[in-house]
Design an enzyme around this catalytic site. Structure first.
Site, PDB file in Angstrom:
ATOM      1  N   ASP A  24       4.102 -17.062  10.321  1.00 19.55           N
ATOM      2  CA  ASP A  24       3.602 -17.588  11.603  1.00 19.55           C
ATOM      3  C   ASP A  24       3.066 -19.024  11.588  1.00 19.55           C
ATOM      4  O   ASP A  24       2.341 -19.396  10.665  1.00 19.55           O
ATOM      5  CB  ASP A  24       2.419 -16.759  12.101  1.00 19.55           C
ATOM      6  CG  ASP A  24       2.613 -15.272  11.978  1.00 19.55           C
ATOM      7  OD1 ASP A  24       3.690 -14.835  11.591  1.00 19.55           O
ATOM      8  OD2 ASP A  24       1.657 -14.542  12.284  1.00 19.55           O
ATOM      9  N   GLU A 203       0.660  -8.473  18.094  1.00 25.23           N
ATOM     10  CA  GLU A 203       0.203  -9.530  17.193  1.00 25.23           C
ATOM     11  C   GLU A 203       0.204 -10.873  17.929  1.00 25.23           C
ATOM     12  O   GLU A 203       0.865 -11.043  18.960  1.00 25.23           O
ATOM     13  CB  GLU A 203       1.133  -9.630  15.969  1.00 25.23           C
ATOM     14  CG  GLU A 203       1.223  -8.334  15.170  1.00 25.23           C
ATOM     15  CD  GLU A 203       2.065  -8.429  13.899  1.00 25.23           C
ATOM     16  OE1 GLU A 203       1.594  -8.000  12.852  1.00 25.23           O
ATOM     17  OE2 GLU A 203       3.209  -8.928  13.975  1.00 25.23           O
TER      18      GLU A 203
HETATM   19  C1  FRU Z   1       2.609 -11.763  12.442  1.00 27.98           C
HETATM   20  C2  FRU Z   1       1.603 -11.333  11.399  1.00 27.98           C
HETATM   21  C3  FRU Z   1       0.193 -11.474  11.923  1.00 27.98           C
HETATM   22  C4  FRU Z   1      -0.612 -11.634  10.668  1.00 27.98           C
HETATM   23  C5  FRU Z   1       0.313 -12.402   9.783  1.00 27.98           C
HETATM   24  C6  FRU Z   1       0.214 -12.057   8.332  1.00 27.98           C
HETATM   25  O1  FRU Z   1       3.825 -12.152  11.922  1.00 27.98           O
HETATM   26  O2  FRU Z   1       1.872 -10.002  10.994  1.00 27.98           O
HETATM   27  O3  FRU Z   1      -0.233 -10.429  12.749  1.00 27.98           O
HETATM   28  O4  FRU Z   1      -1.829 -12.303  10.890  1.00 27.98           O
HETATM   29  O5  FRU Z   1       1.623 -12.165  10.244  1.00 27.98           O
HETATM   30  O6  FRU Z   1       0.979 -12.928   7.547  1.00 27.98           O
END
Ligand code: FRU
Length: 484
Positions: A24, A203
């Site tokens: 992300d 998320e």
């Molecule tokens: C989304 C996610 C988030 C988390 C991160 C962990 O892709 O699963 O919810 O904070 O990636 O790398």
């Protein structure tokens, strides 16, 4: 032994880490002439692992310079996703001398004793434009007694109530909290029960206001990414809600599910904070991958890239209010027109091929369909590898087919078609950007986006325009090639 050119899929126009794993985008903020992009990063391997915040800066969101890692794991856990804001008025007390950046992120703690992981929200601040960071000594600033999925804080200043607002992913809902100082947080409301898609964990939310049809009227948009669930074919993707927000509660105007992108490879996207008012844009970018196969895509030594930065707007399209997205205008200066196309008729008897062998290619097309049953574009990466974009006039369906685009075997799902319904197909506008391992398609001035990874041996040798069982007319169109 076969030797592979491991850099062959490295993008020209998209951000990718120099080495190892990325997911992300995090903490995107504009400050003192620089755009900051932090990102979920495992600096020790090219698969997901203990998360850090990587860091890159840019003057135009296209040409990025990667900087040293910003945030390292500590005793509270690894560093999951979150946001960053400029604390202009020292509400936090971290900036007695001059304004600086505060990062609000999730600490993720795996417990060795088998008890559930703990996710809490924490702060770090920087006095030197994000180059070095101090974690707040009172971390964490927000936890929950029972929720295991409690993460990805997106914080913004809500001028009407003169408070900081946080949108937080909390299982399959988004919870809003408010604060006067970024340190003490108060519950406001929870959104998401009985509305939207619940095919996976929610998320990376984002909440912001956009003008409707460029008018004085404004509405709030809530983006929610939905994690991969093996029970469903689609993998991870992003939905959005349009509605109102009173500083405490978000209310959606609609029940039906709206998808932000009809391609497989745009996830966890959120918008930049602190874009100057005189600029006025809401600028967004996503992680250009899908949890279904992100750890398997065929790059080595580094993995994953971001989408192009895009401006978001709210526009009525045939009676529906849609979040419309288009690449930022900064991209324009990277392309030179190499082919202009006007009043070109294409029929089943004669397709038309344009040779453009460049590291990145932009294709802008305005197509009037006279009577073809199907029409579209073939991106011939090489003589045997191609991605096919087809518009079917009978079903009004747009399809991106990457089955023969190059490497696909790393995932069963990768070759599935990416599709959407258009409202009409007598006139279609396409804006396509092809880079070393990606195709981004913006249809009808950004009303629909299709973001797709591909792994061909070459970017694009030829662009072929075709029509089946009838004729199309292409006007006011061009092909641009990347120049450095
Ligand atoms: C989304 C996610 C988030 C988390 C991160 C962990 O892709 O699963 O919810 O904070 O990636 O790398």
């Amino acid at each position: 032994m076969t030797t592979y050119n491991l850099e062959k899929y490295r993008p020209t126009l998209h951000f990718a880490p120099q080495r190892n794993w990325m997911n992300d985008p995090n903490g995107m903020v504009y400050f003192k002439g620089e755009y900051h992009l932090f990102f979920q990063h495992n600096p020790n391997d090219s698969i997901w692992g203990p998360m850090h915040w990587g860091h890159a800066v840019s003057k135009d969101m296209i040409d990025w310079q990667e900087l040293p890692i910003a945030l390292y794991p500590d005793e509270l856990g690894t560093i999951f996703s979150g946001s960053a804001v400029v604390d202009w008025h020292n509400t936090s007390g971290f900036f007695p001398d001059e304004p600086g950046i505060v990062a609000i992120f999730t600490h993720h703690l795996d417990k060795a004793d088998g008890t559930p992981t703990i996710q809490t929200q924490s702060l770090a601040y920087s006095h030197d434009q994000g180059r070095t960071w101090t974690k707040y000594e009172g971390n964490p600033v927000l936890g929950h007694p029972t929720k295991v999925d409690f993460r990805d804080p997106k914080v913004f200043w809500h001028a009407e109530t003169a408070k900081w607002l946080m949108a937080l992913a909390t299982g399959q809902t988004v919870t809003f909290y408010s604060s006067l100082n970024l340190i003490d947080w108060q519950f406001e409301s929870e959104f998401g029960d009985n509305i939207g898609s619940h095919e996976g964990v929610w998320e990376c939310p984002d909440l912001f206001e956009l003008a409707v049809d460029n008018s004085e009227e404004k509405k709030w948009v809530l983006l929610v990414s939905i994690g991969d669930n093996p029970q469903f074919e689609s993998g991870s993707r992003t939905q959005y809600f349009v509605g109102s927000f009173d500083g405490s509660t978000f209310t959606a105007d609609h029940q039906e599910i709206q998808w932000l992108d009809f391609g497989k490879d745009n996830y966890a996207g959120v918008s930049f904070s602190d874009i100057p008012t005189e600029d006025g844009r809401r600028i967004y970018l996503g992680w250009m991958s899908n949890w279904r196969y992100a750890n398997q895509v065929p790059t080595e030594g580094w993995r994953s890239q971001m989408t192009l930065p895009r401006t978001l707007a709210l526009q009525h399209v045939g009676g529906q209010l849609l979040v419309v997205q288009n690449p930022v205008k900064e991209l324009d200066s990277y392309f030179t027109k190499v082919v202009e196309i006007d009043d070109l008729f294409i029929s089943s008897e004669e397709s038309k091929a344009f040779a453009v062998d460049k590291p990145s290619v932009e294709i802008v097309l305005e197509i009037d369909n006279h009577d073809a049953k199907q029409f579209g574009v073939v991106l011939s990466h090489t003589a045997s590898q191609k991605t096919v974009l087809t518009i079917d006039a009978e079903t009004n369906r747009f399809t991106l087919d990457r089955e023969r685009s190059g490497q696909i075997v790393f995932s069963e799902n990768f070759s599935n078609h990416q599709e959407l319904n258009l409202q009409a197909t007598n006139q279609v506008k396409l804006h396509i950007i092809v880079d070393s391992a990606s195709i981004e398609v913006f249809l009808n001035e950004g009303a629909y986006a299709v973001t797709s990874l591909v792994y061909p041996d070459k970017v694009c040798e030829e662009v072929v325009l075709f029509a089946l069982d009838g004729t199309i007319q292409v006007t006011n169109s061009y092909i641009g090639a990347f120049h450095s």
